[in-house]
Design a protein around this motif. Structure first.
Motif, PDB file in Angstrom:
ATOM      1  N   HIS A  61      -0.233 -47.759   6.641  1.00 22.76           N
ATOM      2  CA  HIS A  61      -0.531 -48.727   5.582  1.00 22.76           C
ATOM      3  C   HIS A  61       0.571 -48.828   4.530  1.00 22.76           C
ATOM      4  CE1 HIS A  61      -2.078 -45.079   3.547  1.00 22.76           C
ATOM      5  NE2 HIS A  61      -1.805 -45.713   2.429  1.00 22.76           N
ATOM      6  N   PRO A  64       3.724 -50.805   7.273  1.00 21.69           N
ATOM      7  CA  PRO A  64       3.134 -51.182   8.564  1.00 21.69           C
ATOM      8  C   PRO A  64       4.128 -51.286   9.723  1.00 21.69           C
ATOM      9  CG  PRO A  64       2.250 -52.535   6.804  1.00 21.69           C
ATOM     10  CD  PRO A  64       3.371 -51.734   6.211  1.00 21.69           C
ATOM     11  N   GLU A 146      -8.596 -44.327   9.108  1.00 18.68           N
ATOM     12  CA  GLU A 146      -9.196 -45.582   8.654  1.00 18.68           C
ATOM     13  C   GLU A 146     -10.303 -45.349   7.627  1.00 18.68           C
ATOM     14  OE1 GLU A 146     -10.181 -47.786  12.229  1.00 18.68           O
ATOM     15  OE2 GLU A 146      -8.177 -48.707  12.211  1.00 18.68           O
ATOM     16  N   LYS A 150      -6.663 -45.564   4.760  1.00 22.59           N
ATOM     17  CA  LYS A 150      -6.311 -46.985   4.829  1.00 22.59           C
ATOM     18  C   LYS A 150      -7.031 -47.749   3.725  1.00 22.59           C
ATOM     19  CE  LYS A 150      -5.799 -50.752   8.047  1.00 22.59           C
ATOM     20  NZ  LYS A 150      -6.069 -51.238   9.381  1.00 22.59           N
TER      21      LYS A 150
END
Length: 153
Positions: A61, A64, A146, A150
């Motif tokens: 993140h 990227p 995630e 993220k």
């Protein structure tokens, strides 16, 4: 200081001779035990083990265009360092590692949030680092990343 090596082999070749054997043994222990899917590459001037874009296209993140980092190893001014994102973010894994290190090494653990440092190559518990490398699969790391790191959109 970050290395300008382009490949992991080039990185290893540039390591001081007195650390070469230990660094090669560390690298081998990680590669032998790392779950399928991680890729070895140069990352942030160190040898990195990442989740490649072919598996996780979103990448990291913060940048990227870079693959999702997981583990890195480096020969630095004062020793050999291991950067393990799972140890940093997963309390149970951190606690396991700290407890096991105390059982398997007579040396005091020199550790930051994700950085495990060894001033003397002979102090590295290669079997423990190999076992640590087995603890987080690619799907587990992606899921944890995630949920935890993220940014939410």
């Amino acid at each position: 200081m970050q290395s300008t090596a382009v490949t992991p082999d080039e990185y290893v070749a540039a390591i001081p001779e007195e650390r070469q054997a230990a660094f090669k043994k560390l690298r081998a222990a990680i590669k032998k035990n790392l779950p399928k899917g991680y890729k070895e590459c140069m990352s942030y001037g160190m040898i990195g083990y990442v989740v490649p874009h072919s598996i996780y296209p979103a990448g990291y993140h913060c940048s990227p265009e870079l693959p999702l980092p997981f583990l890195s190893i480096a020969s630095q001014k004062n020793g050999i360092s291991i950067y393990h994102m799972g140890v940093y973010g997963m309390p149970a894994l951190h606690d396991w590692f700290v407890a096991e290190h105390g059982k398997r090494s007579s040396k005091k653990l020199d550790m930051g949030k994700s950085c495990i440092r060894y001033k003397k190559p002979e102090d590295i518990p290669f079997d423990l680092i190999g076992e640590l490398s087995t603890k987080v699969s690619v799907p587990e790391w992606i899921s944890f990343y995630e949920k935890t790191y993220k940014p939410k959109k």
